[in-house]
Design a protein around this motif. Structure first.
Motif, PDB file in Angstrom:
ATOM      1  N   ILE A 511       0.850  -1.104   0.041  1.00 33.15           N
ATOM      2  CA  ILE A 511      -0.007  -0.070   0.108  1.00 33.15           C
ATOM      3  C   ILE A 511       0.840   1.295   0.021  1.00 33.15           C
ATOM      4  CG2 ILE A 511      -2.030   1.266   1.133  1.00 33.15           C
ATOM      5  CD1 ILE A 511      -2.602  -1.589   0.186  1.00 33.15           C
ATOM      6  N   ILE A 512       0.837   2.026  -1.053  1.00 37.69           N
ATOM      7  CA  ILE A 512       1.720   3.164  -1.172  1.00 37.69           C
ATOM      8  C   ILE A 512       0.979   4.664  -1.365  1.00 37.69           C
ATOM      9  CG2 ILE A 512       3.423   1.642  -2.133  1.00 37.69           C
ATOM     10  CD1 ILE A 512       2.634   2.906  -5.083  1.00 37.69           C
ATOM     11  N   ASP A 513       1.804   5.671  -0.839  1.00 41.74           N
ATOM     12  CA  ASP A 513       1.568   6.732  -1.576  1.00 41.74           C
ATOM     13  C   ASP A 513       2.544   7.295  -2.717  1.00 41.74           C
ATOM     14  OD1 ASP A 513      -0.032   6.924   1.039  1.00 41.74           O
ATOM     15  OD2 ASP A 513       1.010   8.246   2.029  1.00 41.74           O
ATOM     16  N   ILE A 514       1.866   8.036  -3.432  1.00 36.43           N
ATOM     17  CA  ILE A 514       2.718   8.393  -4.459  1.00 36.43           C
ATOM     18  C   ILE A 514       2.601  10.071  -4.492  1.00 36.43           C
ATOM     19  CG2 ILE A 514       2.754   8.348  -7.048  1.00 36.43           C
ATOM     20  CD1 ILE A 514       1.422   5.675  -7.175  1.00 36.43           C
ATOM     21  N   THR A 515       3.679  10.381  -4.479  1.00 34.57           N
ATOM     22  CA  THR A 515       3.830  12.022  -4.683  1.00 34.57           C
ATOM     23  C   THR A 515       4.454  12.472  -6.182  1.00 34.57           C
ATOM     24  OG1 THR A 515       4.051  12.222  -2.276  1.00 34.57           O
ATOM     25  CG2 THR A 515       4.974  14.031  -3.433  1.00 34.57           C
ATOM     26  N   VAL A 516       3.638  13.149  -6.591  1.00 39.36           N
ATOM     27  CA  VAL A 516       4.046  13.939  -7.970  1.00 39.36           C
ATOM     28  C   VAL A 516       4.220  15.438  -7.657  1.00 39.36           C
ATOM     29  CG1 VAL A 516       3.515  14.338 -10.144  1.00 39.36           C
ATOM     30  CG2 VAL A 516       2.667  12.247  -9.091  1.00 39.36           C
ATOM     31  N   HIS A 517       5.731  15.676  -8.081  1.00 37.24           N
ATOM     32  CA  HIS A 517       5.921  16.909  -7.734  1.00 37.24           C
ATOM     33  C   HIS A 517       5.583  18.010  -8.813  1.00 37.24           C
ATOM     34  CE1 HIS A 517       8.837  15.533  -4.922  1.00 37.24           C
ATOM     35  NE2 HIS A 517       9.206  14.621  -5.492  1.00 37.24           N
ATOM     36  N   ALA A 518       5.229  19.154  -8.528  1.00 34.25           N
ATOM     37  CA  ALA A 518       4.613  19.943  -9.268  1.00 34.25           C
ATOM     38  C   ALA A 518       5.306  20.374 -10.465  1.00 34.25           C
ATOM     39  CB  ALA A 518       4.364  21.505  -8.712  1.00 34.25           C
ATOM     40  N   ALA A 519       6.477  20.075 -10.838  1.00 35.30           N
ATOM     41  CA  ALA A 519       7.311  20.275 -11.890  1.00 35.30           C
ATOM     42  C   ALA A 519       7.271  19.153 -12.773  1.00 35.30           C
ATOM     43  CB  ALA A 519       8.646  20.927 -11.387  1.00 35.30           C
ATOM     44  N   ALA A 520       6.793  18.067 -12.235  1.00 32.97           N
ATOM     45  CA  ALA A 520       7.037  16.751 -13.016  1.00 32.97           C
ATOM     46  C   ALA A 520       6.340  16.777 -14.351  1.00 32.97           C
ATOM     47  CB  ALA A 520       6.250  15.741 -12.217  1.00 32.97           C
ATOM     48  N   SER A 521       6.953  16.219 -15.316  1.00 37.47           N
ATOM     49  CA  SER A 521       6.166  16.153 -16.881  1.00 37.47           C
ATOM     50  C   SER A 521       4.882  15.332 -16.779  1.00 37.47           C
ATOM     51  CB  SER A 521       6.991  15.822 -17.575  1.00 37.47           C
ATOM     52  OG  SER A 521       7.640  14.290 -17.510  1.00 37.47           O
ATOM     53  N   LEU A 522       4.174  15.655 -17.557  1.00 35.23           N
ATOM     54  CA  LEU A 522       2.693  15.040 -17.541  1.00 35.23           C
ATOM     55  C   LEU A 522       2.995  13.901 -18.725  1.00 35.23           C
ATOM     56  CD1 LEU A 522       0.241  18.200 -18.103  1.00 35.23           C
ATOM     57  CD2 LEU A 522       1.261  17.060 -15.821  1.00 35.23           C
ATOM     58  N   GLY A 523       2.136  12.876 -18.350  1.00 38.85           N
ATOM     59  CA  GLY A 523       2.147  11.759 -19.520  1.00 38.85           C
ATOM     60  C   GLY A 523       2.302  10.347 -18.661  1.00 38.85           C
ATOM     61  N   GLU A 524       2.341   9.342 -19.437  1.00 38.28           N
ATOM     62  CA  GLU A 524       2.391   7.990 -18.846  1.00 38.28           C
ATOM     63  C   GLU A 524       3.979   7.968 -18.156  1.00 38.28           C
ATOM     64  OE1 GLU A 524       3.745   3.890 -18.913  1.00 38.28           O
ATOM     65  OE2 GLU A 524       4.187   5.679 -20.366  1.00 38.28           O
ATOM     66  N   LYS A 525       3.894   6.957 -16.831  1.00 36.36           N
ATOM     67  CA  LYS A 525       5.116   6.836 -16.270  1.00 36.36           C
ATOM     68  C   LYS A 525       5.388   5.411 -16.084  1.00 36.36           C
ATOM     69  CE  LYS A 525       5.647  11.237 -15.785  1.00 36.36           C
ATOM     70  NZ  LYS A 525       6.542  12.101 -16.624  1.00 36.36           N
ATOM     71  N   PRO A 526       6.272   4.537 -16.904  1.00 35.66           N
ATOM     72  CA  PRO A 526       6.595   3.432 -16.806  1.00 35.66           C
ATOM     73  C   PRO A 526       7.044   3.250 -15.183  1.00 35.66           C
ATOM     74  CG  PRO A 526       7.361   4.048 -18.736  1.00 35.66           C
ATOM     75  CD  PRO A 526       7.190   5.332 -17.884  1.00 35.66           C
ATOM     76  N   LEU A 527       6.815   1.928 -14.614  1.00 34.93           N
ATOM     77  CA  LEU A 527       7.478   1.519 -13.298  1.00 34.93           C
ATOM     78  C   LEU A 527       8.483   0.332 -13.263  1.00 34.93           C
ATOM     79  CD1 LEU A 527       7.171   1.561  -9.886  1.00 34.93           C
ATOM     80  CD2 LEU A 527       5.046   0.297 -10.365  1.00 34.93           C
ATOM     81  N   ALA A 528       9.465   0.638 -12.549  1.00 27.89           N
ATOM     82  CA  ALA A 528      10.601  -0.435 -12.184  1.00 27.89           C
ATOM     83  C   ALA A 528      10.495  -0.516 -10.707  1.00 27.89           C
ATOM     84  CB  ALA A 528      11.765  -0.131 -12.977  1.00 27.89           C
ATOM     85  N   LEU A 529      10.475  -1.861 -10.244  1.00 31.42           N
ATOM     86  CA  LEU A 529      10.719  -2.592  -9.035  1.00 31.42           C
ATOM     87  C   LEU A 529      12.385  -2.830  -9.025  1.00 31.42           C
ATOM     88  CD1 LEU A 529       7.546  -4.268  -7.999  1.00 31.42           C
ATOM     89  CD2 LEU A 529       8.023  -1.888  -7.948  1.00 31.42           C
ATOM     90  N   TYR A 530      12.910  -2.832  -7.725  1.00 35.68           N
ATOM     91  CA  TYR A 530      14.149  -3.212  -7.771  1.00 35.68           C
ATOM     92  C   TYR A 530      14.481  -3.637  -6.048  1.00 35.68           C
ATOM     93  CZ  TYR A 530      15.002   1.683  -5.915  1.00 35.68           C
ATOM     94  OH  TYR A 530      14.910   2.837  -5.331  1.00 35.68           O
ATOM     95  N   ASN A 531      15.086  -4.736  -6.100  1.00 37.52           N
ATOM     96  CA  ASN A 531      15.283  -5.311  -4.569  1.00 37.52           C
ATOM     97  C   ASN A 531      16.767  -4.794  -4.390  1.00 37.52           C
ATOM     98  OD1 ASN A 531      13.003  -6.544  -4.383  1.00 37.52           O
ATOM     99  ND2 ASN A 531      13.877  -8.480  -5.114  1.00 37.52           N
ATOM    100  N   SER A 532      17.628  -4.541  -5.058  1.00 41.24           N
ATOM    101  CA  SER A 532      19.009  -3.959  -4.947  1.00 41.24           C
ATOM    102  C   SER A 532      19.182  -2.845  -6.150  1.00 41.24           C
ATOM    103  CB  SER A 532      20.062  -5.265  -5.291  1.00 41.24           C
ATOM    104  OG  SER A 532      21.114  -4.613  -5.352  1.00 41.24           O
ATOM    105  N   ALA A 533      20.146  -1.855  -5.511  1.00 41.48           N
ATOM    106  CA  ALA A 533      20.593  -0.842  -6.519  1.00 41.48           C
ATOM    107  C   ALA A 533      21.069  -1.463  -7.805  1.00 41.48           C
ATOM    108  CB  ALA A 533      21.412   0.136  -5.767  1.00 41.48           C
TER     109      ALA A 533
END
Length: 577
Positions: A511-533
């Motif tokens: 369960i997550i909160d998503i914060t989109v900054h005011a200056a973020a570009s509009l449009g579709e945003k692909p998502l990647a998950l990672y367990n390690s950097a």
């Protein structure tokens, strides 16, 4: 090509007098098909080896090509569920020696639960049909109110008080189009339900997705009730004036996303012992797409694979991408003497889509989305008086036995490139975390409560968030993740995990909160998950869109932070298995 068209160009008809709404659904639909295409080209780099990338499946929005009669080929298969024939012909020969075909048709109409309740016959299939050494079994499925009708053709039968058939509705429409149409105009969806089912009793509230308290679930992006794809009027294989009917597909395998994903997977040649696999069922097991012994999946995969192997063509499914019913073989019907001049063609009507292809000369054969068999008004005979393949019309599935379903593929020369040749799909050395679903948690909770059992039945509309805001109560179902897994939507978007639940079987809920900054570009945003950097960040597209401030309604809705119950966890495990 600038955009993907709606199935059979249906938006031109559905919204012919509403150009603004037509533009909305066409844009949203094209984006959805685009994301399905991108994800299908990606394949599965997270939990499979030799299934990424799929470079011989091209995106027609990126690769310029004009479909024509010379580069476009039909791929057809029988509409009757072939797994019923494969698994139960032998069993029914023993259990019902004098009526084998009748019982196969009955099972295809009423489904395994009703059939078992009626006859006490146990219907099980191999748990892993690709491994003949595994003797474990499971209940025949897929699950759902019409799950067993899994050839991209579902139907419902209307009977009179005597039990005689008076109408059969066949649908090939994917559920994703209806989700997008519901978001654009709920009134249009209600009107089409009434028209398709020829039933004025359909009400808008009948189509609402309700929570466990019986209240409509409100969609954050619209402020309106969510759509229930297995509502009372699109549920099961029989229809009455008070419920039931087949408007669009509901079986878990019968989704547009699954169709595109399969087409892309089939472009990879599978090699064992130095030889390319060409057998349809062997190929489907090696590539791990779809379901063995269906008519559809093996045929689609084999045909696409053969175009790559034999003709060295890169492939894309042909726009407008959809599943299309074909006009039945009317020579298989015998009319009764009481027909008095009426023909079987008089009993067949295309409700949505077309027998001919408006504005095109390249799409092969028919583009039927929905059809109905019923006797013309004033006729002095019933459908039950007609014979199909020499037998009285007793089951809707007898009609499904005499027509086909189709999609098409358009090929382009591979040039100097060599087709991809990989071994069969296997398990990778390191499994990466992957996204299965992302949606508002209130929709997830209600979907599970209503037993919506596949992605296309949860929601196919992208989750939207305004720039400059924080949105809470977003659920992410993941696989092979852990409590510390990171989320990467790209620049300008941050994620805070407010709760986590291990669902077993390598599945997780965040369960997550998503914060989109005011200056973020509009449009579709692909998502990647990672367990390690150090993990490679493979993305999934079409899960989040950033929209302009003020685009979404202001609602007083408390974000749903509830974790899943034990029963819901079992259901999720069933969905994600």
């Amino acid at each position: 090509m600038k955009q993907f068209d709606t199935p059979a160009y249906q938006a031109d008809i559905d919204f012919k007098d509403q150009p603004d709404l037509k533009n909305q659904i066409e844009n949203a639909w094209s984006n959805y098909v685009k994301y399905c295409t991108i994800n299908s080209q990606m394949g599965n780099p997270w939990s499979s080896s030799y299934d990424h990338p799929r470079s011989w499946y091209y995106n027609p929005l990126v690769t310029p090509v004009t479909p024509n009669k010379n580069n476009t080929v039909p791929i057809q298969w029988g509409a009757f569920p072939n797994r019923i024939n494969h698994y139960f012909t032998g069993q029914f020969t023993k259990d019902f020696p004098n009526e084998v075909q009748d019982k196969l048709h009955e099972l295809a109409d009423i489904g395994p639960n009703a059939f078992t309740e009626k006859y006490g016959t146990k219907l099980v299939v191999p748990k892993n049909p690709c491994d003949p050494t595994n003797t474990d079994t499971k209940a025949f499925g897929p699950s759902g109110p019409r799950g067993w009708q899994d050839e991209y053709c579902e139907w419902s039968v209307t009977r009179d008080a005597n039990g005689d058939i008076i109408a059969v509705n066949f649908t090939h429409e994917n559920p994703e189009y209806w989700f997008h149409m519901w978001k654009v105009s709920q009134d249009m969806v209600v009107s089409l339900y009434q028209e398709i089912l020829n039933n004025p009793n359909v009400k808008k509230e009948d189509l609402y997705l309700l929570d466990e308290n019986g209240n409509p679930v409100i969609v954050r992006e619209t402020g309106l009730p969510a759509y229930n794809p297995i509502n009372k009027w699109n549920n099961g294989s029989s229809a009455t004036e008070s419920g039931g009917g087949a408007v669009h597909l509901t079986s878990p395998p019968n989704s547009l996303g699954a169709e595109i994903y399969l087409g892309a997977a089939a472009t990879i040649l599978r090699v064992v012992g130095g030889k390319v696999i060409t057998d349809a069922n062997t190929l489907i097991c090696a590539a791990q797409y779809g379901q063995i012994y269906r008519n559809s999946d093996p045929r689609i995969g084999q045909n696409v694979n053969a175009l790559v192997y034999n003709k060295k063509l890169k492939i894309s499914l042909t726009n407008p991408i959809a599943l299309y019913g074909q006009v039945p073989d009317f020579t298989q019907f015998t009319m009764p003497d009481s027909a008095k001049g009426y023909t079987i063609e008089d009993c067949y009507k295309i409700i949505r889509g077309a027998a001919t292809n408006p504005g095109t000369d390249f799409y092969p054969f028919n583009m039927v989305l929905h059809s109905r068999f019923e006797v013309p008004a004033g006729a002095q005979f019933k459908l039950s008086d007609i014979k199909v393949q020499g037998q009285p019309l007793k089951w809707g599935s007898q009609i499904a036995d005499v027509f086909k379903v189709q999609l098409a593929g358009t090929g382009i020369p591979g040039g100097n490139d060599k087709p991809q040749e990989y071994p069969p799909v296997g398990d990778p050395d390191v499994t990466l975390p992957s996204v299965q679903y992302l949606l508002d948690n209130n929709l997830l909770q209600a979907s599970l409560y209503n037993k919506l059992n596949t992605f296309s039945n949860l929601t196919s509309c992208i989750t939207q968030i305004e720039a400059g805001t924080t949105t809470s109560g977003i659920a992410v179902l993941a696989s092979d993740a852990n409590r510390e897994t990171g989320f990467d939507f790209g620049p300008g978007i941050s994620v805070s995990v407010t709760d986590y639940q291990d669902l077993g079987n390598d599945n997780q809920l965040f369960i997550i909160d998503i914060t989109v900054h005011a200056a973020a570009s509009l449009g579709e945003k692909p998502l990647a998950l990672y367990n390690s950097a150090l993990d490679p960040k493979y993305t999934i597209s079409g899960v989040l869109e950033v929209v302009a401030p003020g685009s979404l309604p202001k609602l007083n809705i408390t974000p749903n932070q509830t974790l899943l119950s034990d029963q819901q966890i079992k259901q999720v495990q069933k969905i994600l298995k």
